[in-house]
Scaffold this active site. Structure first.
Site, PDB file in Angstrom:
ATOM      1  N   GLU A 133    -114.136  79.336 -22.056  1.00 58.76           N
ATOM      2  CA  GLU A 133    -113.037  78.520 -21.561  1.00 58.76           C
ATOM      3  C   GLU A 133    -112.463  79.595 -20.798  1.00 58.76           C
ATOM      4  O   GLU A 133    -112.565  80.762 -20.885  1.00 58.76           O
ATOM      5  CB  GLU A 133    -112.033  77.950 -22.604  1.00 58.76           C
ATOM      6  CG  GLU A 133    -111.534  78.839 -23.367  1.00 58.76           C
ATOM      7  CD  GLU A 133    -110.796  78.254 -24.695  1.00 58.76           C
ATOM      8  OE1 GLU A 133    -111.724  77.528 -25.326  1.00 58.76           O
ATOM      9  OE2 GLU A 133    -109.976  78.797 -25.109  1.00 58.76           O
ATOM     10  N   LYS A 135    -109.507  82.074 -19.248  1.00 62.46           N
ATOM     11  CA  LYS A 135    -108.317  82.973 -19.884  1.00 62.46           C
ATOM     12  C   LYS A 135    -107.310  82.768 -18.864  1.00 62.46           C
ATOM     13  O   LYS A 135    -107.186  83.341 -17.747  1.00 62.46           O
ATOM     14  CB  LYS A 135    -108.791  84.263 -19.931  1.00 62.46           C
ATOM     15  CG  LYS A 135    -107.811  85.540 -20.639  1.00 62.46           C
ATOM     16  CD  LYS A 135    -108.485  86.864 -20.711  1.00 62.46           C
ATOM     17  CE  LYS A 135    -107.440  87.615 -21.596  1.00 62.46           C
ATOM     18  NZ  LYS A 135    -106.193  87.677 -21.062  1.00 62.46           N
ATOM     19  N   ASP A 137    -103.740  83.064 -17.206  1.00 65.11           N
ATOM     20  CA  ASP A 137    -102.800  84.433 -16.930  1.00 65.11           C
ATOM     21  C   ASP A 137    -101.494  83.779 -16.932  1.00 65.11           C
ATOM     22  O   ASP A 137    -100.809  83.481 -15.884  1.00 65.11           O
ATOM     23  CB  ASP A 137    -103.299  84.818 -15.552  1.00 65.11           C
ATOM     24  CG  ASP A 137    -102.708  86.223 -15.721  1.00 65.11           C
ATOM     25  OD1 ASP A 137    -102.189  86.671 -16.458  1.00 65.11           O
ATOM     26  OD2 ASP A 137    -102.875  86.809 -14.467  1.00 65.11           O
ATOM     27  N   TYR A 246    -105.031  75.843 -26.887  1.00 69.83           N
ATOM     28  CA  TYR A 246    -106.286  76.246 -26.921  1.00 69.83           C
ATOM     29  C   TYR A 246    -106.932  76.643 -28.166  1.00 69.83           C
ATOM     30  O   TYR A 246    -108.069  76.879 -28.496  1.00 69.83           O
ATOM     31  CB  TYR A 246    -106.977  77.169 -25.845  1.00 69.83           C
ATOM     32  CG  TYR A 246    -106.010  78.456 -25.833  1.00 69.83           C
ATOM     33  CD1 TYR A 246    -105.716  79.381 -26.957  1.00 69.83           C
ATOM     34  CD2 TYR A 246    -105.165  78.611 -24.499  1.00 69.83           C
ATOM     35  CE1 TYR A 246    -105.092  80.509 -26.732  1.00 69.83           C
ATOM     36  CE2 TYR A 246    -104.400  79.754 -24.465  1.00 69.83           C
ATOM     37  CZ  TYR A 246    -104.385  80.727 -25.541  1.00 69.83           C
ATOM     38  OH  TYR A 246    -103.370  81.518 -25.370  1.00 69.83           O
ATOM     39  N   LYS A 340    -113.002  90.080 -18.716  1.00 72.42           N
ATOM     40  CA  LYS A 340    -112.183  90.051 -17.445  1.00 72.42           C
ATOM     41  C   LYS A 340    -112.587  90.227 -16.257  1.00 72.42           C
ATOM     42  O   LYS A 340    -113.453  90.856 -15.980  1.00 72.42           O
ATOM     43  CB  LYS A 340    -111.163  91.335 -17.874  1.00 72.42           C
ATOM     44  CG  LYS A 340    -110.601  91.490 -19.162  1.00 72.42           C
ATOM     45  CD  LYS A 340    -109.373  90.920 -19.321  1.00 72.42           C
ATOM     46  CE  LYS A 340    -108.337  91.823 -18.708  1.00 72.42           C
ATOM     47  NZ  LYS A 340    -106.902  91.240 -18.857  1.00 72.42           N
ATOM     48  N   CYS A 434     -78.465 100.065  12.276  1.00 68.35           N
ATOM     49  CA  CYS A 434     -79.540  99.048  12.725  1.00 68.35           C
ATOM     50  C   CYS A 434     -80.636 100.151  13.442  1.00 68.35           C
ATOM     51  O   CYS A 434     -80.423 100.784  14.480  1.00 68.35           O
ATOM     52  CB  CYS A 434     -79.213  98.091  13.549  1.00 68.35           C
ATOM     53  SG  CYS A 434     -80.513  97.417  14.350  1.00 68.35           S
ATOM     54  N   CYS A 437     -80.519  98.440  17.149  1.00 68.45           N
ATOM     55  CA  CYS A 437     -79.634  98.316  18.334  1.00 68.45           C
ATOM     56  C   CYS A 437     -78.274  99.283  17.847  1.00 68.45           C
ATOM     57  O   CYS A 437     -77.372  99.444  18.467  1.00 68.45           O
ATOM     58  CB  CYS A 437     -78.856  97.131  18.300  1.00 68.45           C
ATOM     59  SG  CYS A 437     -77.805  96.479  16.897  1.00 68.45           S
ATOM     60  N   CYS A 452     -77.764  93.898   9.950  1.00 67.99           N
ATOM     61  CA  CYS A 452     -77.184  94.062  11.158  1.00 67.99           C
ATOM     62  C   CYS A 452     -76.475  92.761  11.734  1.00 67.99           C
ATOM     63  O   CYS A 452     -77.177  91.870  11.864  1.00 67.99           O
ATOM     64  CB  CYS A 452     -78.406  94.637  12.042  1.00 67.99           C
ATOM     65  SG  CYS A 452     -77.854  94.511  14.029  1.00 67.99           S
ATOM     66  N   CYS A 457     -78.446  91.648  18.948  1.00 68.11           N
ATOM     67  CA  CYS A 457     -79.474  92.719  18.629  1.00 68.11           C
ATOM     68  C   CYS A 457     -80.837  92.154  19.171  1.00 68.11           C
ATOM     69  O   CYS A 457     -81.251  91.356  18.532  1.00 68.11           O
ATOM     70  CB  CYS A 457     -79.448  93.132  17.002  1.00 68.11           C
ATOM     71  SG  CYS A 457     -80.984  93.950  16.530  1.00 68.11           S
TER      72      CYS A 457
HETATM   73  S1  IVH Z   1    -107.483  82.908 -27.846  1.00 69.68           S
HETATM   74  C1  IVH Z   1    -106.750  84.879 -31.836  1.00 69.68           C
HETATM   75  N1  IVH Z   1    -107.960  81.541 -25.600  1.00 69.68           N
HETATM   76  O1  IVH Z   1    -104.986  86.204 -23.793  1.00 69.68           O
HETATM   77  C2  IVH Z   1    -106.942  85.143 -30.521  1.00 69.68           C
HETATM   78  N2  IVH Z   1    -106.441  83.239 -25.580  1.00 69.68           N
HETATM   79  O2  IVH Z   1    -105.570  89.043 -23.875  1.00 69.68           O
HETATM   80  C3  IVH Z   1    -106.014  84.003 -29.958  1.00 69.68           C
HETATM   81  N3  IVH Z   1    -105.244  83.747 -23.566  1.00 69.68           N
HETATM   82  O3  IVH Z   1    -103.236  86.929 -26.638  1.00 69.68           O
HETATM   83  C4  IVH Z   1    -106.249  83.956 -28.228  1.00 69.68           C
HETATM   84  N4  IVH Z   1    -106.321  82.217 -22.357  1.00 69.68           N
HETATM   85  O4  IVH Z   1    -102.197  85.017 -24.965  1.00 69.68           O
HETATM   86  C5  IVH Z   1    -107.157  82.752 -26.246  1.00 69.68           C
HETATM   87  N5  IVH Z   1    -108.189  80.365 -23.596  1.00 69.68           N
HETATM   88  C6  IVH Z   1    -107.688  81.595 -24.410  1.00 69.68           C
HETATM   89  C7  IVH Z   1    -106.562  82.135 -23.405  1.00 69.68           C
HETATM   90  C8  IVH Z   1    -106.038  83.169 -24.318  1.00 69.68           C
HETATM   91  C9  IVH Z   1    -105.413  83.277 -22.244  1.00 69.68           C
HETATM   92  C10 IVH Z   1    -104.148  84.845 -23.773  1.00 69.68           C
HETATM   93  C11 IVH Z   1    -103.631  84.717 -25.231  1.00 69.68           C
HETATM   94  C12 IVH Z   1    -104.065  86.326 -25.830  1.00 69.68           C
HETATM   95  C13 IVH Z   1    -104.261  87.101 -24.715  1.00 69.68           C
HETATM   96  C14 IVH Z   1    -105.168  88.139 -24.862  1.00 69.68           C
END
Ligand code: IVH
Length: 696
Positions: A133, A135, A137, A246, A340, A434, A437, A452, A457
């Site tokens: 799934e 990650k 941000d 999640y 990542k 400035c 001018c 300014c 100007c």
């Molecule tokens: S699982 C015990 N699933 O990424 C592990 N984390 O870099 C629980 N994060 O601290 C995390 N998306 O805040 C999980 N689909 C996802 C996520 C996710 C973002 C974050 C989370 C974690 C951090 C680690």
């Protein structure tokens, strides 16, 4: 989430509440709550609203009125109970039921292959099912539900203890205030997730800051974590945060054996079915690491098309029993790993800082760095916004700096790397005069921006004209910044009205101006006279009046000059116009030179009235929604988008069932794939689109 079994019933029930308020009793009031919950879910979780915002507001008000009459019938999970007053104490520290661990990271296919080997060894299996799934941000949160009610929301903090931010979490409308975990035999549960701002809301938020001359927030992640700590829940609500949930970290069964929680995918499905925005639609269960790697790479290629930022994928062992068996280290679980994506950061050297004069006289320091490629774009110039930013980031000429460019966000300097200094670095000296001018710069108390204040100007005049002709203002195509500067230097463009009096006979003699470019330019200038009023209001460059405010103002009047007749109080009573914006508008129209400018523009034939042009809401693409993907070969993307808007159509930022037309250029990617799965979307080639626009 809502309780009624029939969504049809909820859909039709709303209108009956608006016709006449029923006799208020427990059943009726709960039914109305359910109607509201249902529409919140459609809007905030599914992004597929069934009613207009105004109708929702009316239902909400009806509920609030019923509850006011019968306070004894208010429940903790009523949609009206999200609202709260300002907080005046710090957020209390709370302990998580289970420590919030981090994730182990991987950066390429080999890392994943190694991890898969360790998992298989630990499992004693030749192949393992993974759930993959996004990650997200954003900022981590933990939620606790007890007896189906949301009882606590907390930040991650140090992983063991975090801040209790329940009041703010309640402002996130995709987080249900109650959820029927009891149907799953669960009495108490702690769930994990991520709060973030979608790209759209992040941009809207930054646009608002820009309208007020404030530096934008760096990225959606910082915006999310900052927003969760605001002491004013109303403001938190306005920021339109989104929460993805999640993981279940802990749960107490209510005595009934729990059948659902056997796999991670099962957890996501349970959360989704209970009304949470879990990654149910984005996740995929895949046997073996090869398929996992493919899925991660496909997602990486399409990351810019997602409505929210992700910085990678998370691969989790699907079986919860196997997760338990694999266990965890003190830092991260062994059953999950983050994949990542390539960083959109780079380091470079800060070589110089230039000071630019904006159209309002604001002096903006701009960092010149050794050009570096980040995420496919070469970055050489980065705005530093104001003097405070330079001090806060401790920047010096010659410093190594960390630069980030996330998705659609403009690049910014994350920080300097003072540990790499060699002593030859020079301080950045902010000018006192400035740079154009030479008049003395001023800074108002409490402001970070030096200005300014000489309105004549030359730098400001040029910037005002550049703004006037720009895409979002009068949209005079083929009148680029370079030509504005050149014509200004030659004396052809002393002010805004002179845009409409360009001496084409002289320009024709100049190098680089063929007959065709002159015809194009003069046609574009002529066409711009018919732009809708809100564009002209924005183009005038009134301080603090951005595109959104300009649109609001245009709706209030039938003629531009009517704005001059509004008192400060009248201006302030307009929605979204605060004291600061109102007084700036008032000042603008109190100035004779500005009134003269408006007269002159009218004499030159510009449209100063509302609803005078063919581009009003009644245009022939009225209410039709469009999205462009891939590279167009005949039109520029911005041109095609402008054509849609000019005919009353709307642009969407992502593929959803709300989309009517997806126009596909070359190398179209995931958007096309997604659109193919939604039958009501019409897929057009560029040629078909041009034909369609031409036929309107
Ligand atoms: S699982 C015990 N699933 O990424 C592990 N984390 O870099 C629980 N994060 O601290 C995390 N998306 O805040 C999980 N689909 C996802 C996520 C996710 C973002 C974050 C989370 C974690 C951090 C680690």
């Amino acid at each position: 989430m809502y309780n009624a079994t029939s969504t049809k019933e909820l859909q039709s029930a709303g209108s009956s509440f608006l016709k006449a308020l029923p006799a208020i009793d427990v059943a009726q009031i709960e039914k109305l709550r359910d109607v509201l919950r249902f529409h919140e879910y459609r809007y905030y979780v599914l992004d597929e609203p069934l009613i207009a915002d105004e109708e929702y507001d009316r239902l909400y008000k009806a509920l609030a009125a019923m509850e006011k009459q019968h306070p004894e019938l208010v429940t903790k999970d009523s949609p009206t109970q999200r609202v709260a007053g300002a907080l005046n104490t710090a957020f209390p520290t709370v302990s998580h039921l289970v420590p919030m661990l981090s994730l182990d990271n991987s950066y390429n296919a080999d890392d994943l292959v190694d991890w898969d080997r360790r998992v298989r060894e630990g499992a004693g299996q030749s192949e393992v099912d993974y759930c993959v799934e996004p990650k997200f941000d954003g900022a981590s949160i933990s939620l606790i539900y007890e007896d189906d009610l949301l009882t606590r929301g907390a930040t991650r903090g140090d992983g063991v203890q975090g801040d209790d931010i329940t009041t703010n979490i309640r402002q996130i409308r995709s987080v249900p205030l109650s959820a029927r975990f009891s149907d799953y035999g669960i009495q108490q549960i702690e769930i994990r997730g991520e709060v973030l701002l979608t790209k759209k809301h992040f941009k809207a938020f930054n646009d608002k800051l820009a309208e007020q001359n404030l530096p934008p927030l760096a990225n959606p992640r910082n915006a999310a974590s900052g927003s969760l700590r605001i002491k004013d829940p109303e403001e938190v609500r306005r920021r339109n945060l989104e929460a993805f949930l999640y993981n279940v970290s802990y749960h107490v069964d209510a005595g009934v054996p729990n059948k659902v929680l056997e796999t991670h995918a099962g957890t996501l499905k349970m959360l989704w079915d209970l009304g949470f925005r879990s990654p149910e639609k984005e996740k995929k269960v895949i046997r073996g690491i090869k398929g996992v790697i493919d899925y991660c790479q496909t997602f990486e290629a399409g990351r810019d098309d997602l409505p929210y930022e992700i910085d990678g994928m998370v691969v989790k062992v699907n079986s919860l029993e196997l997760q338990d068996k694999l266990g965890m280290t003190t830092h991260h679980p062994r059953w999950a790993i983050a994949y990542k994506f390539k960083a959109r950061q780079a380091t470079s050297k800060l070589r110089a800082v230039e000071f630019q004069v904006g159209r309002t006289g604001a002096i903006t320091p701009v960092a010149k760095i050794d050009p570096v490629p980040i995420g496919g774009v070469t970055v050489g110039s980065i705005s530093l916004f104001n003097e405070d930013v330079i001090r806060e980031k401790d920047l010096m000429i010659g410093d190594s700096v960390l630069v980030e460019r996330a998705g659609d966000v403009i690049p910014y300097i994350v920080k300097s790397l003072p540990e790499t200094r060699n002593g030859l670095e020079q301080p950045i000296v902010f000018p006192t005069d400035c740079p154009q001018c030479k008049s003395k710069l001023f800074k108002e108390p409490g402001e970070a921006v030096w200005r300014c204040v000489n309105i004549d100007c030359p730098a400001q005049v040029v910037e005002r004209i550049i703004h006037f002709v720009s895409k979002d203002a009068m949209d005079i195509r083929s009148f680029g910044e370079a030509n504005v500067r050149k014509f200004h230097e030659l004396g052809f463009l002393p002010d805004i009205p002179s845009v409409y009096r360009l001496p084409f006979d002289k320009i024709r003699q100049m190098e680089g101006f063929g007959e065709k470019s002159i015809t194009n330019l003069s046609a574009a200038i002529e066409t711009s006279k018919q732009q809708p009023l809100h564009r002209l209001i924005f183009a005038l460059g009134i301080r603090f009046v951005g595109e959104t405010t300009a649109k609001t103002l245009a709706q209030q009047v039938s003629h531009l000059r009517d704005l001059a007749g509004l008192s400060l109080e009248q201006l302030q009573s307009i929605e979204d116009v605060g004291v600061k914006v109102a007084s700036s508008i008032h000042q603008f129209f109190a100035n004779n030179a500005n009134l003269k400018l408006i007269d002159e523009l009218e004499t030159l034939g510009l449209n100063l009235q509302r609803g005078q042009q063919a581009t009003q809401a009644g245009g022939s693409l009225h209410e039709q929604t469009f999205l462009f993907t891939g590279t167009l070969s005949k039109l520029k993307r911005s041109e095609a988008e402008a054509m849609v808007e000019a005919q009353g159509g709307k642009l969407l930022s992502g593929v959803s069932s709300k989309l009517n037309y997806l126009v596909v250029g070359e190398d179209a990617g995931s958007k096309l794939e997604k659109a193919k799965k939604i039958p009501q979307i019409n897929i057009l080639t560029e040629e078909q689109f041009i034909k369609m626009i031409g036929n309107q």
